[in-house]
Scaffold this active site. Structure first.
Site, PDB file in Angstrom:
ATOM      1  CE  LYS A  22      -1.813   1.580   4.015  1.00 54.36           C
ATOM      2  NZ  LYS A  22      -1.569   3.017   4.279  1.00 54.36           N
ATOM      3  CG  ASN A  23       2.527   2.713   3.523  1.00 56.48           C
ATOM      4  OD1 ASN A  23       1.358   3.041   3.354  1.00 56.48           O
ATOM      5  ND2 ASN A  23       3.062   2.517   4.719  1.00 56.48           N
ATOM      6  CB  CYS A 124      -3.896  11.955  11.779  1.00 56.13           C
ATOM      7  SG  CYS A 124      -2.392  11.136  12.211  1.00 56.13           S
ATOM      8  NE  ARG A 129       1.399  10.503  10.286  1.00 51.58           N
ATOM      9  CZ  ARG A 129       0.994   9.410   9.659  1.00 51.58           C
ATOM     10  NH1 ARG A 129      -0.143   8.855   9.990  1.00 51.58           N
ATOM     11  NH2 ARG A 129       1.710   8.879   8.705  1.00 51.58           N
ATOM     12  CG  ASP A 314       3.458   1.613   9.494  1.00 51.38           C
ATOM     13  OD1 ASP A 314       3.148   2.484  10.321  1.00 51.38           O
ATOM     14  OD2 ASP A 314       3.536   1.842   8.261  1.00 51.38           O
ATOM     15  NE  ARG A 406      -6.890   4.513   5.951  1.00 51.67           N
ATOM     16  CZ  ARG A 406      -6.052   5.337   6.553  1.00 51.67           C
ATOM     17  NH1 ARG A 406      -6.277   5.680   7.797  1.00 51.67           N
ATOM     18  NH2 ARG A 406      -4.998   5.811   5.935  1.00 51.67           N
TER      19      ARG A 406
HETATM   20  C1  UD1 Z   1       4.832   6.799   6.094  1.00 53.83           C
HETATM   21  C2  UD1 Z   1       3.878   5.615   6.022  1.00 53.83           C
HETATM   22  C3  UD1 Z   1       3.386   5.243   7.402  1.00 53.83           C
HETATM   23  C4  UD1 Z   1       4.560   5.017   8.344  1.00 53.83           C
HETATM   24  C5  UD1 Z   1       5.536   6.192   8.309  1.00 53.83           C
HETATM   25  C6  UD1 Z   1       6.804   5.942   9.117  1.00 53.83           C
HETATM   26  C7  UD1 Z   1       2.881   5.952   3.841  1.00 53.83           C
HETATM   27  C8  UD1 Z   1       1.667   6.273   3.056  1.00 53.83           C
HETATM   28  N1  UD1 Z   1       2.762   5.990   5.169  1.00 53.83           N
HETATM   29  O1  UD1 Z   1       4.090   7.898   6.616  1.00 53.83           O
HETATM   30  O2  UD1 Z   1       2.589   4.068   7.306  1.00 53.83           O
HETATM   31  O3  UD1 Z   1       4.083   4.847   9.667  1.00 53.83           O
HETATM   32  O4  UD1 Z   1       5.928   6.475   6.955  1.00 53.83           O
HETATM   33  O5  UD1 Z   1       7.452   4.804   8.650  1.00 53.83           O
HETATM   34  O6  UD1 Z   1       3.917   5.626   3.298  1.00 53.83           O
HETATM   35  N2  UD1 Z   1       7.311  14.601  10.072  1.00 53.83           N
HETATM   36  C9  UD1 Z   1       7.477  15.948  10.326  1.00 53.83           C
HETATM   37  N3  UD1 Z   1       7.271  16.833   9.305  1.00 53.83           N
HETATM   38  C10 UD1 Z   1       6.899  16.418   8.057  1.00 53.83           C
HETATM   39  C11 UD1 Z   1       6.744  15.041   7.799  1.00 53.83           C
HETATM   40  C12 UD1 Z   1       6.953  14.158   8.840  1.00 53.83           C
HETATM   41  O7  UD1 Z   1       7.808  16.342  11.445  1.00 53.83           O
HETATM   42  O8  UD1 Z   1       6.732  17.266   7.177  1.00 53.83           O
HETATM   43  C13 UD1 Z   1       7.514  13.621  11.177  1.00 53.83           C
HETATM   44  C14 UD1 Z   1       6.266  12.814  11.493  1.00 53.83           C
HETATM   45  O9  UD1 Z   1       5.404  13.518  12.358  1.00 53.83           O
HETATM   46  C15 UD1 Z   1       6.865  11.580  12.105  1.00 53.83           C
HETATM   47  C16 UD1 Z   1       8.166  11.398  11.331  1.00 53.83           C
HETATM   48  O10 UD1 Z   1       8.452  12.668  10.735  1.00 53.83           O
HETATM   49  O11 UD1 Z   1       7.159  11.820  13.455  1.00 53.83           O
HETATM   50  C17 UD1 Z   1       8.119  10.349  10.244  1.00 53.83           C
HETATM   51  O12 UD1 Z   1       7.000  10.560   9.414  1.00 53.83           O
HETATM   52  P1  UD1 Z   1       6.994  10.206   7.858  1.00 53.83           P
HETATM   53  O13 UD1 Z   1       8.149   9.306   7.571  1.00 53.83           O
HETATM   54  O14 UD1 Z   1       6.865  11.450   7.085  1.00 53.83           O
HETATM   55  O15 UD1 Z   1       5.658   9.388   7.739  1.00 53.83           O
HETATM   56  P2  UD1 Z   1       4.677   9.370   6.499  1.00 53.83           P
HETATM   57  O16 UD1 Z   1       5.410   9.524   5.241  1.00 53.83           O
HETATM   58  O17 UD1 Z   1       3.532  10.278   6.777  1.00 53.83           O
END
Ligand code: UD1
Length: 429
Positions: A22-23, A124, A129, A314, A406
């Site tokens: 999915k991701n 969320c 996030r 995850d 999902r």
């Molecule tokens: C993706 C995965 C999710 C997984 C996560 C971490 C998808 C669709 N989802 O989510 O299932 O749990 O990676 O492996 O691929 N952060 C910030 N600022 C930002 C972006 C992120 O501070 O602009 C922080 C987040 O709050 C979190 C950390 O960075 O604490 C990691 O998040 P991120 O790797 O971005 O997760 P996603 O890409 O949203």
């Protein structure tokens, strides 16, 4: 709303086909916005999140068709996505709030059209996030960003320019947005402290087959030499490492032996090592992974989540369900997301003994869990309750099944085929 009913105590035996990730699928789908030619994606999972993203892409002007049915030698779904003309550069709140990954349209739209208006995803269940890193990445490539009325408004009327993007923390989504934006930027871009998750490698492979010039994906430093245009391609999505890890833990908690067909050991090595530490046997097969638990009780061990190649956040909730029934104590530390312990009170209602202090949970293993009606507020928390139900005495009823839908395709059918007493019960609404 549907529920999942489980009668615990049955070991699992058999094989499960692992679906496409999915991701990986979500960013790959948004990559179609980068070209006016068709992008054909194979081995897609059939999940609510995929449908939600399809709706968003359609309103941007993408035509989404299913060119062929799934076949025995090529499992998974096939979608053809064609963004011949972008008719809207706005990703509305109503769609983005349903799925955070919608923010992945930001990079491709600015790169192709020079502008995008994407709703901020809002709160969320697993923490605040933010999307600041996505925004910083685009700014480093020359986009101007304004936040107006809850929307990110990004513009680059003369196109994006290559630049250096230095991430202070590792973000999977921001790395993906940066890659897609840089692919069409003028000149060279360097992404420093890039995420190394396998989904990044998969996206880079697809973009390269569309004509992009990306090197170093899978490492901390990625170099992208921008090209003026990308073309269509056909790409097959990698196996889902989180689905794989979840079924590995299902075999571990229920006992028995499962063969996970199509799984990649290298993508779940950290989870495999953790399971081996508890006493579970994990074996690499030519076309998958075999997991077996012979011991009566597993041993409690400590883990901490970390970006890839560390133990994935995850799989944290699923591993906690396992540790709840292990012999001895364990500590699970969540380093990626704040507030990702919503499964704890529910597991405790099933008889687990778990205490949360800050980012760590201390678990005292109990000899048995008891079935109970439970519910959870996110995808991975929900599935951890299903796993707990497999090991619990009596009946467990998991509410709010839409979370599971999902991210897990035919979860109850896959587990039932291996001997679990699990079924979906239609709810009244
Ligand atoms: C993706 C995965 C999710 C997984 C996560 C971490 C998808 C669709 N989802 O989510 O299932 O749990 O990676 O492996 O691929 N952060 C910030 N600022 C930002 C972006 C992120 O501070 O602009 C922080 C987040 O709050 C979190 C950390 O960075 O604490 C990691 O998040 P991120 O790797 O971005 O997760 P996603 O890409 O949203």
């Amino acid at each position: 709303m549907d529920k999942i009913r489980i009668r615990g105590g049955r070991p699992l035996q058999g094989s499960i086909q692992i679906g496409g990730a999915k991701n990986a699928a979500l960013p790959l789908m948004t990559a179609c916005l980068l070209t006016d030619e068709p992008l054909v994606l194979k081995n897609l999972p059939f999940l609510v999140d995929i449908t939600t993203l399809s709706h968003l892409l359609v309103q941007h002007g993408v035509s989404v068709t299913m060119p062929g049915a799934e076949s025995a030698d090529e499992p998974g779904h096939v979608l053809e996505l064609r963004a011949k003309r972008i008719v809207s550069t706005t990703a509305p709140y109503d769609l983005v709030r349903r799925m955070r990954a919608s923010v992945l349209v930001l990079g491709p739209l600015v790169a192709r059209i020079g502008q995008a208006r994407v709703s901020l995803p809002g709160g969320c269940a697993i923490g605040t996030r933010p999307v600041d890193l996505h925004i910083k990445a685009l700014e480093a490539l020359g986009a101007t960003i304004a936040i107006e009325k809850g929307y990110i408004h990004a513009t680059a009327p003369k196109g994006l320019k290559g630049g250096e993007i230095v991430f202070p923390t590792v973000s999977v989504g921001a790395t993906e947005n940066a890659l897609m934006a840089a692919a069409l930027a003028e000149g060279e871009s360097v992404i420093v402290n890039a995420a190394r998750e396998p989904e990044i490698g998969d996206l880079a492979r697809c973009l390269n087959s569309m004509g992009a010039r990306i090197e170093g994906a899978g490492s901390e430093r990625i170099t992208v030499t921008g090209v003026p245009r990308l073309h269509g391609a056909t790409h097959s999505v990698i196996p889902d490492r989180i689905e794989t890890g979840t079924y590995m833990m299902a075999a571990a908690i229920a006992g028995g032996e499962l063969e996970l067909v199509g799984a990649s050991y290298d993508m779940v090595a950290a989870a495999a090592r953790a399971l081996e530490g508890t006493g579970v046997a994990v074996e690499r097969l030519p076309a998958g992974i075999k997991v077996s638990r012979r011991a009566n009780r597993l041993k409690g061990i400590d883990i901490a989540t970390a970006p890839f190649p560390g133990f994935p956040t995850d799989l944290q909730a699923q591993f906690m369900a396992l540790m709840a029934t292990a012999d001895g104590d364990s500590i699970i530390t969540e380093t990626i997301f704040e507030n990702r312990f919503m499964h704890v009170p529910e597991l405790n209602r099933m008889g687990a003994d778990i205490n949360v202090q800050g980012a760590s949970a201390s678990i005292r293993g109990v000899a048995k869990l008891n079935g109970a009606p439970v519910m959870a507020t996110d995808l991975r928390a929900s599935v951890s309750l299903v796993l707990a139900g497999l090991a619990a005495e009596g009946e467990t009823l998991v509410n709010r099944v839409y979370h599971l839908d999902r991210g897990y395709e035919r979860l109850e059918a896959k587990l039932a085929a291996c001997g679990a007493a699990i079924e979906r019960v239609a709810g009244e609404g």
